[in-house]
Design a protein around this motif. Structure first.
Motif, PDB file in Angstrom:
ATOM      1  N   MET A 106       0.850  -1.170   0.000  1.00 51.87           N
ATOM      2  CA  MET A 106       0.000   0.000   0.000  1.00 51.87           C
ATOM      3  C   MET A 106       0.901   1.240   0.000  1.00 51.87           C
ATOM      4  SD  MET A 106      -3.027   1.024   2.705  1.00 51.87           S
ATOM      5  CE  MET A 106      -3.786  -0.560   2.538  1.00 51.87           C
ATOM      6  N   GLU A 107       0.607   2.161  -0.878  1.00 46.79           N
ATOM      7  CA  GLU A 107       1.386   3.396  -0.995  1.00 46.79           C
ATOM      8  C   GLU A 107       1.079   4.337   0.169  1.00 46.79           C
ATOM      9  OE1 GLU A 107       1.339   7.116  -4.034  1.00 46.79           O
ATOM     10  OE2 GLU A 107       1.390   5.131  -4.937  1.00 46.79           O
ATOM     11  N   SER A 108       2.095   5.046   0.631  1.00 41.53           N
ATOM     12  CA  SER A 108       1.936   5.988   1.730  1.00 41.53           C
ATOM     13  C   SER A 108       1.139   7.216   1.267  1.00 41.53           C
ATOM     14  CB  SER A 108       3.314   6.431   2.225  1.00 41.53           C
ATOM     15  OG  SER A 108       3.185   7.333   3.286  1.00 41.53           O
ATOM     16  N   LEU A 109       0.291   7.714   2.131  1.00 35.46           N
ATOM     17  CA  LEU A 109      -0.552   8.867   1.842  1.00 35.46           C
ATOM     18  C   LEU A 109      -0.032  10.066   2.632  1.00 35.46           C
ATOM     19  CD1 LEU A 109      -3.244   9.822   0.511  1.00 35.46           C
ATOM     20  CD2 LEU A 109      -4.370   9.148   2.614  1.00 35.46           C
ATOM     21  N   PRO A 110       0.457  11.117   1.954  1.00 31.03           N
ATOM     22  CA  PRO A 110       0.910  12.293   2.695  1.00 31.03           C
ATOM     23  C   PRO A 110      -0.300  13.059   3.232  1.00 31.03           C
ATOM     24  CG  PRO A 110       1.183  12.644   0.333  1.00 31.03           C
ATOM     25  CD  PRO A 110       0.654  11.248   0.520  1.00 31.03           C
ATOM     26  N   ILE A 111      -0.278  13.413   4.504  1.00 29.37           N
ATOM     27  CA  ILE A 111      -1.388  14.159   5.095  1.00 29.37           C
ATOM     28  C   ILE A 111      -0.853  15.385   5.827  1.00 29.37           C
ATOM     29  CG2 ILE A 111      -2.913  12.168   5.308  1.00 29.37           C
ATOM     30  CD1 ILE A 111      -2.225  12.054   8.274  1.00 29.37           C
ATOM     31  N   ILE A 112      -1.709  16.370   5.976  1.00 27.66           N
ATOM     32  CA  ILE A 112      -1.391  17.586   6.723  1.00 27.66           C
ATOM     33  C   ILE A 112      -2.444  17.731   7.807  1.00 27.66           C
ATOM     34  CG2 ILE A 112      -1.144  20.093   6.634  1.00 27.66           C
ATOM     35  CD1 ILE A 112      -0.529  19.730   3.612  1.00 27.66           C
ATOM     36  N   LEU A 113      -1.999  17.820   9.041  1.00 30.12           N
ATOM     37  CA  LEU A 113      -2.898  18.030  10.179  1.00 30.12           C
ATOM     38  C   LEU A 113      -2.790  19.483  10.597  1.00 30.12           C
ATOM     39  CD1 LEU A 113      -1.891  14.853  12.207  1.00 30.12           C
ATOM     40  CD2 LEU A 113      -3.841  15.118  10.657  1.00 30.12           C
ATOM     41  N   GLU A 114      -3.934  20.134  10.816  1.00 34.05           N
ATOM     42  CA  GLU A 114      -3.926  21.538  11.234  1.00 34.05           C
ATOM     43  C   GLU A 114      -4.760  21.685  12.494  1.00 34.05           C
ATOM     44  OE1 GLU A 114      -4.076  24.886   8.334  1.00 34.05           O
ATOM     45  OE2 GLU A 114      -5.952  25.339   9.369  1.00 34.05           O
ATOM     46  N   ASN A 115      -4.195  22.328  13.518  1.00 28.86           N
ATOM     47  CA  ASN A 115      -4.932  22.527  14.768  1.00 28.86           C
ATOM     48  C   ASN A 115      -5.751  23.815  14.703  1.00 28.86           C
ATOM     49  OD1 ASN A 115      -3.180  24.659  15.326  1.00 28.86           O
ATOM     50  ND2 ASN A 115      -1.962  23.501  16.791  1.00 28.86           N
ATOM     51  N   GLN A 116      -6.412  24.148  15.819  1.00 31.41           N
ATOM     52  CA  GLN A 116      -7.280  25.320  15.875  1.00 31.41           C
ATOM     53  C   GLN A 116      -6.522  26.630  15.667  1.00 31.41           C
ATOM     54  OE1 GLN A 116      -6.986  22.862  18.048  1.00 31.41           O
ATOM     55  NE2 GLN A 116      -8.931  22.284  18.943  1.00 31.41           N
ATOM     56  N   ASN A 117      -5.223  26.627  15.929  1.00 29.89           N
ATOM     57  CA  ASN A 117      -4.412  27.841  15.774  1.00 29.89           C
ATOM     58  C   ASN A 117      -3.828  27.983  14.376  1.00 29.89           C
ATOM     59  OD1 ASN A 117      -4.802  28.437  18.522  1.00 29.89           O
ATOM     60  ND2 ASN A 117      -3.094  27.111  19.088  1.00 29.89           N
ATOM     61  N   GLY A 118      -4.132  27.063  13.487  1.00 37.22           N
ATOM     62  CA  GLY A 118      -3.617  27.122  12.128  1.00 37.22           C
ATOM     63  C   GLY A 118      -2.225  26.543  11.968  1.00 37.22           C
ATOM     64  N   GLU A 119      -1.683  25.946  13.038  1.00 33.58           N
ATOM     65  CA  GLU A 119      -0.362  25.320  12.957  1.00 33.58           C
ATOM     66  C   GLU A 119      -0.494  23.976  12.252  1.00 33.58           C
ATOM     67  OE1 GLU A 119       0.426  25.132  17.090  1.00 33.58           O
ATOM     68  OE2 GLU A 119       1.099  27.205  17.226  1.00 33.58           O
ATOM     69  N   GLN A 120       0.380  23.737  11.281  1.00 31.69           N
ATOM     70  CA  GLN A 120       0.308  22.527  10.487  1.00 31.69           C
ATOM     71  C   GLN A 120       1.449  21.574  10.792  1.00 31.69           C
ATOM     72  OE1 GLN A 120       0.117  23.689   6.384  1.00 31.69           O
ATOM     73  NE2 GLN A 120      -1.980  24.421   6.562  1.00 31.69           N
ATOM     74  N   GLN A 121       1.149  20.298  10.669  1.00 33.70           N
ATOM     75  CA  GLN A 121       2.137  19.238  10.842  1.00 33.70           C
ATOM     76  C   GLN A 121       1.949  18.260   9.691  1.00 33.70           C
ATOM     77  OE1 GLN A 121       1.721  17.081  14.498  1.00 33.70           O
ATOM     78  NE2 GLN A 121       3.241  15.564  13.931  1.00 33.70           N
ATOM     79  N   ALA A 122       3.018  18.014   8.933  1.00 31.72           N
ATOM     80  CA  ALA A 122       2.958  17.081   7.815  1.00 31.72           C
ATOM     81  C   ALA A 122       3.446  15.708   8.267  1.00 31.72           C
ATOM     82  CB  ALA A 122       3.814  17.590   6.663  1.00 31.72           C
ATOM     83  N   THR A 123       2.800  14.668   7.762  1.00 36.67           N
ATOM     84  CA  THR A 123       3.188  13.297   8.082  1.00 36.67           C
ATOM     85  C   THR A 123       2.735  12.387   6.944  1.00 36.67           C
ATOM     86  OG1 THR A 123       3.135  11.593   9.796  1.00 36.67           O
ATOM     87  CG2 THR A 123       1.089  12.803   9.414  1.00 36.67           C
ATOM     88  N   HIS A 124       2.960  11.107   7.069  1.00 34.52           N
ATOM     89  CA  HIS A 124       2.514  10.113   6.092  1.00 34.52           C
ATOM     90  C   HIS A 124       1.814   8.985   6.840  1.00 34.52           C
ATOM     91  CE1 HIS A 124       5.498  12.130   3.613  1.00 34.52           C
ATOM     92  NE2 HIS A 124       4.899  11.595   2.574  1.00 34.52           N
ATOM     93  N   THR A 125       0.875   8.349   6.177  1.00 31.95           N
ATOM     94  CA  THR A 125       0.179   7.216   6.759  1.00 31.95           C
ATOM     95  C   THR A 125      -0.301   6.296   5.649  1.00 31.95           C
ATOM     96  OG1 THR A 125      -1.552   6.557   8.313  1.00 31.95           O
ATOM     97  CG2 THR A 125      -2.091   8.343   6.805  1.00 31.95           C
ATOM     98  N   ALA A 126      -0.513   5.032   5.964  1.00 31.72           N
ATOM     99  CA  ALA A 126      -1.049   4.090   4.981  1.00 31.72           C
ATOM    100  C   ALA A 126      -2.530   4.380   4.731  1.00 31.72           C
ATOM    101  CB  ALA A 126      -0.866   2.653   5.453  1.00 31.72           C
ATOM    102  N   ARG A 127      -3.264   4.646   5.819  1.00 28.18           N
ATOM    103  CA  ARG A 127      -4.694   4.956   5.724  1.00 28.18           C
ATOM    104  C   ARG A 127      -5.028   6.010   6.760  1.00 28.18           C
ATOM    105  NH1 ARG A 127      -8.451   0.107   6.324  1.00 28.18           N
ATOM    106  NH2 ARG A 127      -9.798   1.348   5.022  1.00 28.18           N
TER     107      ARG A 127
END
Length: 96
Positions: free
Chosen positions: A1-22
């Motif tokens: 399964m190919e990794s899916l790049p995701i971006i998580l953003e909190n209430q303050n607009g701060e972003q964190q990039a990561t990867h996950t399978a699902r």
């Protein structure tokens, strides 16, 4: 399964990039899953009402800078299926 790049953003607009399978999101006590289709797009799966089975319902693929290709999987409703809220039907046999 190919990794899916995701971006998580909190209430303050701060972003964190990561990867996950699902990636799963719980909506109204049902799970909706996102995963890579292996072709640069994302498949969205919905949990079936009757079972734990996951049904692919939408494929999204970038086509150009401002265009997406959408494929929607739909199935015919059974005659005994209830309508969804706001369906607009006047059938008193349907529960809303």
């Amino acid at each position: 399964m190919e990794s899916l790049p995701i971006i998580l953003e909190n209430q303050n607009g701060e972003q964190q990039a990561t990867h996950t399978a699902r990636l799963g999101v719980r909506l109204n006590d049902r799970d909706v899953w996102l995963e890579s289709d292996g072709k640069g797009g994302v498949i969205i799966y919905a949990e079936a009402h009757e079972s734990e089975e996951q049904i692919p319902v939408l494929v999204v693929r970038p086509q150009a800078v401002n265009q997406l290709n959408l494929q929607v999987a739909m199935e015919a409703a059974d005659d005994g299926d209830d309508c969804l809220p706001g369906c607009g039907c006047d059938d008193p046999a349907h529960s809303h």
